[in-house]
Write a protein that holds these residues in place. Structure first.
Motif, PDB file in Angstrom:
ATOM      1  N   ALA A  23       0.745  -1.160  -0.043  1.00 11.05           N
ATOM      2  CA  ALA A  23       0.003   0.025  -0.201  1.00 11.05           C
ATOM      3  C   ALA A  23       0.844   1.189   0.025  1.00 11.05           C
ATOM      4  O   ALA A  23       0.914   2.113  -0.745  1.00 11.05           O
ATOM      5  CB  ALA A  23      -0.861   0.240   1.125  1.00 11.05           C
ATOM      6  N   LEU A  40      -6.709  -7.004   5.868  1.00  9.32           N
ATOM      7  CA  LEU A  40      -7.800  -6.349   5.213  1.00  9.32           C
ATOM      8  C   LEU A  40      -7.693  -4.894   5.236  1.00  9.32           C
ATOM      9  O   LEU A  40      -8.028  -4.222   4.306  1.00  9.32           O
ATOM     10  CB  LEU A  40      -9.210  -6.770   5.725  1.00  9.32           C
ATOM     11  CG  LEU A  40      -9.423  -8.045   5.045  1.00  9.32           C
ATOM     12  CD1 LEU A  40     -10.599  -8.798   5.979  1.00  9.32           C
ATOM     13  CD2 LEU A  40      -9.829  -8.492   3.793  1.00  9.32           C
ATOM     14  N   ILE A  41      -7.459  -4.088   6.107  1.00  2.58           N
ATOM     15  CA  ILE A  41      -7.229  -2.819   6.440  1.00  2.58           C
ATOM     16  C   ILE A  41      -6.645  -2.095   5.494  1.00  2.58           C
ATOM     17  O   ILE A  41      -6.771  -1.018   5.162  1.00  2.58           O
ATOM     18  CB  ILE A  41      -6.986  -2.438   8.028  1.00  2.58           C
ATOM     19  CG1 ILE A  41      -7.187  -0.882   8.030  1.00  2.58           C
ATOM     20  CG2 ILE A  41      -5.311  -2.581   8.149  1.00  2.58           C
ATOM     21  CD1 ILE A  41      -8.689  -0.691   8.428  1.00  2.58           C
ATOM     22  N   TYR A  42      -5.609  -2.677   4.628  1.00  2.00           N
ATOM     23  CA  TYR A  42      -4.864  -2.172   3.627  1.00  2.00           C
ATOM     24  C   TYR A  42      -5.492  -2.280   2.261  1.00  2.00           C
ATOM     25  O   TYR A  42      -5.062  -2.035   1.214  1.00  2.00           O
ATOM     26  CB  TYR A  42      -3.420  -2.538   3.556  1.00  2.00           C
ATOM     27  CG  TYR A  42      -2.563  -2.443   5.047  1.00  2.00           C
ATOM     28  CD1 TYR A  42      -2.468  -1.310   5.498  1.00  2.00           C
ATOM     29  CD2 TYR A  42      -2.489  -3.730   6.056  1.00  2.00           C
ATOM     30  CE1 TYR A  42      -1.798  -1.153   7.006  1.00  2.00           C
ATOM     31  CE2 TYR A  42      -1.763  -3.553   7.432  1.00  2.00           C
ATOM     32  CZ  TYR A  42      -1.534  -2.169   7.614  1.00  2.00           C
ATOM     33  OH  TYR A  42      -1.216  -2.126   9.042  1.00  2.00           O
ATOM     34  N   ASN A  43      -6.517  -2.910   2.332  1.00  2.00           N
ATOM     35  CA  ASN A  43      -7.167  -3.213   1.080  1.00  2.00           C
ATOM     36  C   ASN A  43      -6.701  -3.860  -0.184  1.00  2.00           C
ATOM     37  O   ASN A  43      -6.651  -3.496  -1.050  1.00  2.00           O
ATOM     38  CB  ASN A  43      -7.788  -1.927   0.394  1.00  2.00           C
ATOM     39  CG  ASN A  43      -8.943  -2.078  -0.388  1.00  2.00           C
ATOM     40  OD1 ASN A  43      -9.766  -2.951  -0.233  1.00  2.00           O
ATOM     41  ND2 ASN A  43      -9.248  -0.800  -1.321  1.00  2.00           N
ATOM     42  N   THR A  51      -6.362  -7.751  -2.286  1.00  2.00           N
ATOM     43  CA  THR A  51      -7.096  -8.952  -2.323  1.00  2.00           C
ATOM     44  C   THR A  51      -6.744  -9.889  -1.562  1.00  2.00           C
ATOM     45  O   THR A  51      -5.596 -10.372  -1.534  1.00  2.00           O
ATOM     46  CB  THR A  51      -7.099  -9.360  -3.983  1.00  2.00           C
ATOM     47  OG1 THR A  51      -7.258  -8.268  -4.612  1.00  2.00           O
ATOM     48  CG2 THR A  51      -8.046 -10.482  -4.040  1.00  2.00           C
ATOM     49  N   LEU A  52      -7.750 -10.510  -0.503  1.00  2.00           N
ATOM     50  CA  LEU A  52      -7.172 -11.413   0.276  1.00  2.00           C
ATOM     51  C   LEU A  52      -7.984 -12.733   0.174  1.00  2.00           C
ATOM     52  O   LEU A  52      -9.114 -12.716  -0.031  1.00  2.00           O
ATOM     53  CB  LEU A  52      -7.578 -10.840   1.626  1.00  2.00           C
ATOM     54  CG  LEU A  52      -6.982 -11.780   2.841  1.00  2.00           C
ATOM     55  CD1 LEU A  52      -5.732 -12.132   3.061  1.00  2.00           C
ATOM     56  CD2 LEU A  52      -7.613 -11.232   4.184  1.00  2.00           C
TER      57      LEU A  52
END
Lengths: 430, 430
Positions: free
Chosen positions: B154, B177-180, B182-183
């Motif tokens: 990010a 997930l907070i850094y957006n 694809t997980l």
């Protein structure tokens, strides 16, 4: 280790901020003899000027203790667990997103040992507590201070009893209990916790870091001013944006900058001071906007619990500084706070708690209102870590794609994620 | 920023650890032409000797990049978010509890930006990924690596897709997930995730930090060796204790020490290397104790998920190092791991995750078995933060005392807490 005696120290006395009456360097925080104003530490700046230079600071430890002549301790045996000297990150991607040119994040979300700026004030307070002979230390806390006091007391081998509002985030409660202090969860808000602690401070011989040790404790925040000046190459920024809880942090960054100018470590320069509050607890912002010279206490109701102080002790001093420097104090709502957390994470890879989300959201609001000049060197203070307030963002971030351990399952999910991205992008265009 | 060309770099080639065959500095990790052994980066140590001294390192940035001539990047434009230079804390209270004299904690629980040693390897891997022209980066992770890859990607503006086992701790999932990115949450254990990623690496042109970029990535761990040597005043310790997952960290600390000796930065000295595993996933400890020269893969079943690798790529190299240095490899059960977390928190104010609990518990076990000499300078590597694995200790720590905001309610609770302390103390005496 050698113990320097008081006579060789740069610390002179406690002095009332209102009437100027002086007191010796004991465990007291109000002007008991005259006006009940708050006490502040005063220094012998001539002695500091003689002992300190950029070179002596740069040769010091990689922690807040490189500035020890500016800190209210009299001995050499300080509690140094690596606190301070957190990164000043140039936030190029966030700057571009907001339309700024020179934006920096002072990242205390990775401060040591407990991931908030409170480690600075507690390192100083517990060092002073030990010098004054306290064996039990305590605090009234919205969470971060409890973490820090319990951890650093454990390291130093001091007994510890901390007080928090009973409704704090799980991470902050666990992040205190793990150090095995006595933890009192009080059914009430921070202001009620604080009042209770004032009573306890009067009846028990404990060192309350933010009550009877408050003049020493609060000086630790000056290091957030010193470090930014040093990390910018020994110069001051044009504009700073910081969160406001009690208002103390804000006033101490200001004091830190002024001291560095006064002793000749940096050139003088106008620095604008802007503050951030959550709408659900914004007594300082309201006093600023309504042109008042007093704070009207309020009952907090916001997800930004760590800055939810309804009756802020240094609020009026923060208002004064914002006014005289040409800064602003703004408030944002809980939705904007969550968006602020996400914006900082997505652009800079920094995961902050609700206080940091508040500060980033206020930064955005100030930029949009034309209150930050794009050419200014702006420093945003991020004061705590997002892992402690996970509840705040749960339900507001994307979900993972759950897949089988097979290539086909992955390809399918990847296709779905790309479709989602396209849809989102189309919505932006519409 | 200036881009140094390859010719002025200290990095020479990739080389197979088994057969010695050399490859150019591309995105590859196995000896495709000959024996399928793992590839490792080789350097021009004469060039390093000419360019590097204690003084040049000390004058460098306050991050892993002060050692950049020892790291596999060819340009000047590195991704520096303040990673590394975490405190080496002298653990006097823990030492006293265990009966040791000179014990240090290398505290990567406060590494930047995501609070684990993985920030080191990811800073190096993503810098190299950018040099090699990748626009999407990826990884197979037990959690910490996912946090770090997502955050640093990010910050650097790289696209990111990360793979984790679906049953990870909530803090590690949210902290990715907070850094957006694809997980992808894969229904399977880490070894299955890893196999899937190897397939994806072959079919997509992505930079997988721990697959096709692994030779660069893993070199980042050498900085945990360099920093300890520098922080001990340019000398090596007598004994180190580190957690073992893939085994890579262990081998790279060893390589880091050897390189510092080879280029003359520290004097040569015998350093014993001891490793820590969880009983629920201890293939390396078993190979060590059974005198085998191969690892028998196993299915992980432990709370120490971040080190639960059943088929560790560098396991056998870790066994070799423990054997030849006179160290040990031990395993501890989940109860001991939780006790290890609590012991470190209560004595030193450091809150670590399950991997750190494992390492402290193994330290204790080695001391009790007489396998650590009390006079040795021992360094324990703590590699991650306890806020990410809160589930592990919930139910195993004390509860807060819930009180009314009244002095009387507090006094009552304090009395109860003292009674509890006395009872606990009596139990200890019985």
């Amino acid at each position: 280790m050698t113990q320097t005696t008081l006579s060789t120290s740069t610390v002179k006395a406690l002095k009332c901020k209102e009437c100027g009456h002086e007191y010796d360097l004991g465990a007291k925080h109000v002007c008991e003899d005259v006006c009940f104003g708050p006490l502040e530490v005063v220094y012998d700046y001539d002695a500091i000027r003689q002992r300190v230079s950029r070179a002596t600071i740069e040769a010091g430890p990689n922690s807040i203790w490189r500035y020890r002549h500016f800190l209210p301790v009299t001995g050499e045996d300080v509690i140094d667990v690596g606190t301070g000297m957190t990164p000043l990150v140039e936030a190029k991607r966030l700057a571009r997103r907001l339309g700024l040119k020179k934006l920096f994040i002072k990242n205390d979300a990775v401060n040591m040992p407990t991931l908030s700026f409170k480690d600075r004030v507690v390192s100083v307070a517990l060092t002073r507590a030990r010098e004054l002979g306290f064996s039990t230390v305590s605090c009234a806390s919205t969470g971060n201070l409890a973490n820090s006091t319990a951890a650093i007391a454990a390291h130093a081998g001091l007994d510890c009893c901390v007080f928090i509002p009973a409704d704090l985030e799980a991470g902050k409660v666990l992040g205190t209990l793990i150090y095995n202090p006595t933890l009192m969860a009080v059914k009430g808000n921070y202001d009620q916790v604080n009042r209770l602690c004032s009573e306890v401070a009067n009846t028990h011989g404990w060192g309350f870091v933010n009550i009877n040790l408050r003049p020493y404790y609060s000086e630790g925040s000056k290091t957030l001013g010193y470090e930014v000046a040093e990390q910018l190459g020994w110069q001051l920024p044009d504009h700073i944006v910081a969160p406001l809880a009690s208002g103390s942090l804000f006033t101490k960054i200001y004091k830190g900058f002024r001291e560095f100018v006064d002793v000749g470590l940096v050139d003088d320069k106008a620095v604008r001071f802007s503050g951030a509050q959550a709408e659900g607890c914004s007594p300082i912002a309201k006093a600023f906007h309504e042109g008042r010279d007093f704070i009207a206490p309020e009952k907090p109701n916001t997800i930004a619990k760590s800055i939810a102080i309804g009756n802020p002790a240094d609020g009026i001093y923060a208002v004064e500084i914002a006014r005289k420097t040409g800064g602003n104090i703004e408030a944002v709502n809980d939705t904007e706070i969550i968006e602020g957390i996400k914006l900082l994470a997505e652009t800079e890879g920094i995961f902050t708690e609700t206080a940091g989300g508040t500060t980033v959201a206020v930064l955005k609001k100030l930029v949009e209102a034309g209150k930050i000049n794009p050419d200014e060197t702006t420093v945003v203070y991020i004061t705590g870590n997002g892992l402690k307030t996970q509840e705040a963002v749960q339900g507001y971030i994307a979900e993972p794609f759950t897949i089988e351990p097979k290539l086909e399952s992955f390809e399918h999910a990847l296709e779905r994620s790309r479709t989602l991205d396209r849809l989102e992008w189309q919505q932006v265009l519409i």
